[in-house]
Design a protein around this motif. Structure first.
Motif, PDB file in Angstrom:
ATOM      1  N   ALA A 126       0.949  -1.396   0.081  1.00  0.00           N
ATOM      2  CA  ALA A 126       0.082  -0.033  -0.113  1.00  0.00           C
ATOM      3  C   ALA A 126       0.779   1.203   0.023  1.00  0.00           C
ATOM      4  O   ALA A 126       1.998   1.087   0.595  1.00  0.00           O
ATOM      5  N   PHE A 127       0.307   2.323  -0.681  1.00  0.00           N
ATOM      6  CA  PHE A 127       1.215   3.650  -0.553  1.00  0.00           C
ATOM      7  C   PHE A 127       0.651   4.370   0.628  1.00  0.00           C
ATOM      8  O   PHE A 127      -0.556   4.369   1.160  1.00  0.00           O
ATOM      9  N   SER A 128       1.504   5.379   1.015  1.00  0.00           N
ATOM     10  CA  SER A 128       1.165   6.214   2.211  1.00  0.00           C
ATOM     11  C   SER A 128       1.191   7.755   1.641  1.00  0.00           C
ATOM     12  O   SER A 128       2.345   8.014   1.176  1.00  0.00           O
ATOM     13  N   ILE A 129       0.522   8.686   1.912  1.00  0.00           N
ATOM     14  CA  ILE A 129       0.585   9.956   1.572  1.00  0.00           C
ATOM     15  C   ILE A 129       1.510  10.685   2.448  1.00  0.00           C
ATOM     16  O   ILE A 129       1.043  11.282   3.334  1.00  0.00           O
ATOM     17  N   VAL A 130       2.965  10.656   2.581  1.00  0.00           N
ATOM     18  CA  VAL A 130       3.883  10.808   3.318  1.00  0.00           C
ATOM     19  C   VAL A 130       4.854  12.107   3.198  1.00  0.00           C
ATOM     20  O   VAL A 130       4.987  12.746   3.922  1.00  0.00           O
ATOM     21  N   ASN A 131       5.061  12.109   1.825  1.00  0.00           N
ATOM     22  CA  ASN A 131       5.752  13.362   1.365  1.00  0.00           C
ATOM     23  C   ASN A 131       6.002  13.354  -0.101  1.00  0.00           C
ATOM     24  O   ASN A 131       5.097  12.855  -0.596  1.00  0.00           O
ATOM     25  N   VAL A 132       6.649  14.375  -0.515  1.00  0.00           N
ATOM     26  CA  VAL A 132       6.559  14.834  -1.932  1.00  0.00           C
ATOM     27  C   VAL A 132       6.854  13.495  -2.878  1.00  0.00           C
ATOM     28  O   VAL A 132       6.129  13.107  -3.777  1.00  0.00           O
ATOM     29  N   ASN A 133       7.982  12.599  -2.491  1.00  0.00           N
ATOM     30  CA  ASN A 133       8.359  11.627  -3.117  1.00  0.00           C
ATOM     31  C   ASN A 133       7.349  10.485  -3.420  1.00  0.00           C
ATOM     32  O   ASN A 133       7.000   9.896  -4.267  1.00  0.00           O
ATOM     33  N   ALA A 134       6.494  10.470  -2.234  1.00  0.00           N
ATOM     34  CA  ALA A 134       5.413   9.377  -1.956  1.00  0.00           C
ATOM     35  C   ALA A 134       4.288   9.879  -2.835  1.00  0.00           C
ATOM     36  O   ALA A 134       3.662   9.150  -3.673  1.00  0.00           O
ATOM     37  N   ALA A 135       4.055  11.281  -2.754  1.00  0.00           N
ATOM     38  CA  ALA A 135       2.866  11.866  -3.590  1.00  0.00           C
ATOM     39  C   ALA A 135       2.953  11.633  -4.885  1.00  0.00           C
ATOM     40  O   ALA A 135       2.122  11.277  -5.760  1.00  0.00           O
ATOM     41  N   ARG A 136       4.242  11.929  -5.489  1.00  0.00           N
ATOM     42  CA  ARG A 136       4.257  11.944  -6.826  1.00  0.00           C
ATOM     43  C   ARG A 136       4.270  10.353  -7.586  1.00  0.00           C
ATOM     44  O   ARG A 136       3.956  10.238  -8.511  1.00  0.00           O
ATOM     45  N   GLN A 137       4.944   9.610  -6.581  1.00  0.00           N
ATOM     46  CA  GLN A 137       4.716   8.342  -6.862  1.00  0.00           C
ATOM     47  C   GLN A 137       3.224   7.527  -6.882  1.00  0.00           C
ATOM     48  O   GLN A 137       2.958   6.970  -7.931  1.00  0.00           O
ATOM     49  N   ILE A 138       2.487   8.087  -5.903  1.00  0.00           N
ATOM     50  CA  ILE A 138       0.968   7.457  -6.132  1.00  0.00           C
ATOM     51  C   ILE A 138       0.486   8.288  -7.382  1.00  0.00           C
ATOM     52  O   ILE A 138      -0.280   7.468  -8.128  1.00  0.00           O
ATOM     53  N   ARG A 139       0.511   9.448  -7.706  1.00  0.00           N
ATOM     54  CA  ARG A 139      -0.002  10.084  -8.835  1.00  0.00           C
ATOM     55  C   ARG A 139       0.476   9.388 -10.191  1.00  0.00           C
ATOM     56  O   ARG A 139      -0.432   8.942 -10.877  1.00  0.00           O
ATOM     57  N   GLU A 140       1.839   8.958 -10.192  1.00  0.00           N
ATOM     58  CA  GLU A 140       2.235   8.229 -11.347  1.00  0.00           C
ATOM     59  C   GLU A 140       1.807   6.802 -11.465  1.00  0.00           C
ATOM     60  O   GLU A 140       1.497   6.272 -12.560  1.00  0.00           O
TER      61      GLU A 140
ATOM     62  N   PHE B 146      10.822   6.781 -13.119  1.00  0.00           N
ATOM     63  CA  PHE B 146      11.712   7.575 -12.510  1.00  0.00           C
ATOM     64  C   PHE B 146      10.804   8.092 -11.265  1.00  0.00           C
ATOM     65  O   PHE B 146      11.446   8.462 -10.419  1.00  0.00           O
ATOM     66  N   ALA B 147       9.597   7.972 -11.272  1.00  0.00           N
ATOM     67  CA  ALA B 147       8.800   8.242 -10.100  1.00  0.00           C
ATOM     68  C   ALA B 147       8.890   7.508  -8.887  1.00  0.00           C
ATOM     69  O   ALA B 147       9.127   8.028  -7.711  1.00  0.00           O
ATOM     70  N   ASN B 148       9.428   6.167  -9.195  1.00  0.00           N
ATOM     71  CA  ASN B 148       9.633   5.392  -8.091  1.00  0.00           C
ATOM     72  C   ASN B 148      10.954   5.324  -7.240  1.00  0.00           C
ATOM     73  O   ASN B 148      11.170   4.947  -6.260  1.00  0.00           O
ATOM     74  N   TYR B 149      12.116   5.798  -8.352  1.00  0.00           N
ATOM     75  CA  TYR B 149      13.285   5.853  -7.760  1.00  0.00           C
ATOM     76  C   TYR B 149      13.713   6.294  -6.380  1.00  0.00           C
ATOM     77  O   TYR B 149      14.233   5.519  -5.733  1.00  0.00           O
ATOM     78  N   ASN B 150      13.290   7.387  -6.139  1.00  0.00           N
ATOM     79  CA  ASN B 150      13.533   8.124  -5.019  1.00  0.00           C
ATOM     80  C   ASN B 150      12.744   7.246  -3.701  1.00  0.00           C
ATOM     81  O   ASN B 150      13.053   7.716  -2.486  1.00  0.00           O
ATOM     82  N   ASN B 151      11.921   6.593  -3.883  1.00  0.00           N
ATOM     83  CA  ASN B 151      10.953   5.983  -2.954  1.00  0.00           C
ATOM     84  C   ASN B 151      11.476   4.687  -2.556  1.00  0.00           C
ATOM     85  O   ASN B 151      10.993   4.215  -1.352  1.00  0.00           O
ATOM     86  N   GLU B 152      12.650   4.059  -2.811  1.00  0.00           N
ATOM     87  CA  GLU B 152      13.163   2.914  -2.591  1.00  0.00           C
ATOM     88  C   GLU B 152      14.243   3.176  -1.694  1.00  0.00           C
ATOM     89  O   GLU B 152      15.188   4.005  -1.952  1.00  0.00           O
ATOM     90  N   GLU B 153      14.307   2.365  -0.730  1.00  0.00           N
ATOM     91  CA  GLU B 153      15.386   2.267   0.348  1.00  0.00           C
ATOM     92  C   GLU B 153      16.809   1.998  -0.328  1.00  0.00           C
ATOM     93  O   GLU B 153      17.566   3.112  -0.455  1.00  0.00           O
ATOM     94  N   GLU B 154      16.766   0.965  -1.088  1.00  0.00           N
ATOM     95  CA  GLU B 154      18.015   0.664  -2.141  1.00  0.00           C
ATOM     96  C   GLU B 154      17.681   1.169  -3.231  1.00  0.00           C
ATOM     97  O   GLU B 154      17.065   0.702  -3.926  1.00  0.00           O
ATOM     98  N   LYS B 155      18.366   2.210  -3.766  1.00  0.00           N
ATOM     99  CA  LYS B 155      17.961   2.712  -5.106  1.00  0.00           C
ATOM    100  C   LYS B 155      18.641   1.729  -6.103  1.00  0.00           C
ATOM    101  O   LYS B 155      19.697   1.404  -6.183  1.00  0.00           O
ATOM    102  N   ARG B 156      17.723   1.357  -6.992  1.00  0.00           N
ATOM    103  CA  ARG B 156      18.084   0.787  -8.297  1.00  0.00           C
ATOM    104  C   ARG B 156      18.106   1.655  -9.399  1.00  0.00           C
ATOM    105  O   ARG B 156      17.339   1.870 -10.112  1.00  0.00           O
ATOM    106  N   ASP B 157      19.498   1.715  -9.822  1.00  0.00           N
ATOM    107  CA  ASP B 157      19.892   2.687 -11.030  1.00  0.00           C
ATOM    108  C   ASP B 157      19.160   2.132 -12.334  1.00  0.00           C
ATOM    109  O   ASP B 157      18.813   2.838 -13.292  1.00  0.00           O
ATOM    110  N   GLU B 158      19.037   0.808 -12.316  1.00  0.00           N
ATOM    111  CA  GLU B 158      18.324   0.390 -13.769  1.00  0.00           C
ATOM    112  C   GLU B 158      17.047   0.904 -14.107  1.00  0.00           C
ATOM    113  O   GLU B 158      16.689   0.832 -15.218  1.00  0.00           O
ATOM    114  N   ARG B 159      16.275   1.305 -12.900  1.00  0.00           N
ATOM    115  CA  ARG B 159      15.154   1.999 -13.146  1.00  0.00           C
ATOM    116  C   ARG B 159      15.379   3.215 -14.249  1.00  0.00           C
ATOM    117  O   ARG B 159      14.261   3.444 -14.961  1.00  0.00           O
ATOM    118  N   LEU B 160      16.502   3.738 -14.142  1.00  0.00           N
ATOM    119  CA  LEU B 160      16.798   4.989 -15.200  1.00  0.00           C
ATOM    120  C   LEU B 160      17.516   4.488 -16.349  1.00  0.00           C
ATOM    121  O   LEU B 160      17.996   5.431 -16.931  1.00  0.00           O
TER     122      LEU B 160
END
Lengths: 408, 408
Positions: A126-140, B146-160
């Motif tokens: 599940a997603f949570s609306i916690v910060n800017v990164n999460a918000a644009r991830q949910i949108r996308e 691109f939207a997912n990249y910053n939301n992951e604990e371990e960054k996966r450069d292959e996303r980009l």
């Protein structure tokens, strides 16, 4: 000549509480009185109370944030962009990811975290609306589900189902934005509006607990009219990659397939608090009237990680931006008093001017100065509340830059 | 009184060829001479040659398509929105998904399909720039990575990492657009530009085979300067959910991890052709000079499913919009001639005015009327080529509505 070491005030977090404390301290404290250091994970502040709009895609996330350096006085405040790992209370040291910093006085304003109550799969799926990164991830994420739909041989209608867990403030405001966004998405991807499902699952028997019943009825009927399905008294038992499992009372567990699940049902305090050995309940510290943590005379805790009891109903005040900002002001005055060797500190008492819950574009419900408002008028009040936060932290220039003027 | 049954002309597909044939036929044929029916899967025409822009996200897909009913004369042409399943050549019937239709004369202009040459996993895990649905899916897929990249604990450069299979026309034009789009995406999601990889894998030893070497060198150096990595003489062995496996000559197989793989290396004819028992090579029919299918005197085949040999080099002409439109005109004249009982039909001979390959905003290479052009001048010519297609099918009003005027 003797150089006296100036005391160092460290503020952790540039949310509503931390930024308010910082901007007040930089006005009150002279350069020779103390050093002020602000630590924040990002170089921007974001409006947590607007994140539901960025998450739904009805407002761009750049309108939801602004550069911290635009509102702090850099001749007085030293800004460090880093994440807080732990507070060593005895040593008076904050451990950051890339360095550590000594403090004499500390303001912990790190914000809350989603509380998933141990429900299986919520953290993973599940997603949570916690910060800017999460918000644009949910949108996308939502947009990607809609973009995929027409490309599949076998159409999977669940791609167009969005489940919102929780009918509290965030859940309801997010649903309101979605009712505005969905028609746009259907147009963008040539989809049939009737295939989209917006489902709100709430364990409590009512929507917006604590709100006036007349206003709650208005909110529910407005959202239902726009297509939201409410499942009240219904608990989420598990979240899976395919959707959620729910149960109403003792009834059998049922599956709701959904391409998107957003968890908006619980907030707890910050886990850094517990990691640092400060006594807390679910990360929230029952602070003293002067906002200091019990047993820690130099540590103030404000915002979502603080817990203040509303004596009238003997229950904690909900964590809101309004309270966080008022705490920021009181905490700034109290630190100034301590530095100036005054013995009497101010007690914090929330001054609840009103609460307005948005239901999407041009609709809202609320109680302002004790009066019930709904519809366009409430929506106007909501925008004024949002602008007021900008005004208090950044002054008129920030309101002009980031304010909401799309009023009737 | 005897009512003579009018012959019925059915056109399958409203791409460049089919729509050109339709608009020419509706001008040439009198209402009493024949019925004209146009069948297309969607109610819109899209510019196949602009899809790389919609896929990269540098142009909205609504600018890439227009309503078919805006360019056909509805008093003369009956439009049916449906998908073609099979042509029963003997019975003179076209089977559609929801109905079937008799014909006296048929124009097959169904367009091409991606050719994956049996490479494992390409169908399942790679995208192809084939239509509006696919284009917006590719755009959203890249954005979602691109939207997912910053939301992951371990960054996966292959996303980009974006892999483009094929350095032909579509591959190169898509890469050009991506070099414009990537900086925008990095800004949108607060990402480091240097973490993004654009990789072009091509089995042939060169880019844009058949193009002038000087222009090819210009294209490669321009794209490399903007960050594209070329792997030439390198074959894609397999596509997986994690990326691709490649091998250069006899070298060991290597993995390239990539969040997005777009296959742009091959086009074949339409599978309906084979399903209908019409003789073809990879779905392309070697048509007679008058554009009729051998052995089928009432079936014309134009566009990507037709195969015309360039006698000068004894190789087939590549499937292009330019040729499809010219075929549409010749085919319309030939059908008119048959209906008017003329015995002599016109032979199709491509008139290649030029070929321009875009390299993104304000850059391109090409040969126009035998002259080499590159840079801003070529980019201008490219836009004129695009506008010309609109002009020929929909007249000046369509150019005004959908034309490209962002010229220097």
């Amino acid at each position: 000549m003797i150089t006296l070491r100036k005391p160092r005030i460290v503020i952790l977090g540039a949310g509503y509480g931390g930024l308010m404390a910082t901007t007040r301290l930089q006005k009150m404290i002279g350069v020779n009185e103390a050093d002020i250091v602000l630590v924040n994970k990002h170089d921007y502040h974001y409006e947590t109370t607007w994140l539901h709009e960025a998450s739904a895609g009805t407002m761009h996330h750049d309108r939801v944030r602004y550069d911290i350096r635009d509102v702090i006085d850099r001749s007085k405040v030293n800004f460090i962009q880093d994440s807080v790992v732990e507070i060593k209370t005895e040593e008076k040291v904050v451990v950051l990811e890339n360095s550590q910093i000594d403090f004499d006085y500390l303001v912990v304003a790190l914000g809350g975290e989603p509380e998933t109550f141990g429900i299986k799969g919520l953290k993973e799926f599940a997603f949570s609306i916690v910060n800017v990164n999460a918000a644009r991830q949910i949108r996308e994420h939502i947009e990607y589900q809609f973009a995929n739909y027409n490309n599949e041989e076998e159409k999977r209608d669940e791609r167009l189902t969005i489940v919102v867990g929780g009918a509290g403030f965030t859940g309801i405001e997010f649903l309101g934005e979605l009712t505005n966004r969905i028609p746009e998405l259907c147009h963008e991807y040539d989809l049939d509006f009737h295939k989209v499902r917006l489902v709100c699952v709430e364990a409590a028997p009512m929507v917006l607990p604590g709100f006036d019943p007349e206003l709650v009825n208005y909110a529910v009927s407005q959202l239902e009219r726009k297509g939201v399905e409410f499942m009240l008294g219904t608990a989420i038992k598990e979240c899976t990659p395919e959707g959620i499992l729910v149960a109403k009372g003792e009834e059998e567990v049922k599956e709701i397939k959904a391409g998107t699940v957003v968890w908006a049902a619980g907030v707890r305090g910050n886990s850094v608090i517990e990691k640092s050995g400060i006594e807390a309940m679910r990360g929230r510290v029952k602070v003293q009237p002067d906002l200091r943590a019990p047993g820690h005379d130099n540590i103030f805790i404000i915002g979502d990680s603080s817990l203040v009891i509303n004596e009238e109903i003997n229950r904690p005040y909900p964590p809101t931006a309004q309270i966080a900002m008022q705490q920021g002001e009181v905490c700034a005055r109290n630190i100034t008093a301590i530095i100036r060797n005054k013995t009497e500190l101010e007690s914090f008492k929330p001054d609840i001017k009103g609460t307005v819950c948005s239901l999407g574009e041009d609709d809202a419900i609320g109680v302002v100065y004790g009066k019930k408002v709904f519809g366009a008028k409430a929506s106007f009040m909501k925008k004024m509340v949002d602008n007021r936060a900008l005004l208090m932290i950044g002054g008129p220039s920030l309101v002009l830059k980031k304010g909401k003027f799309n009023i009737l």
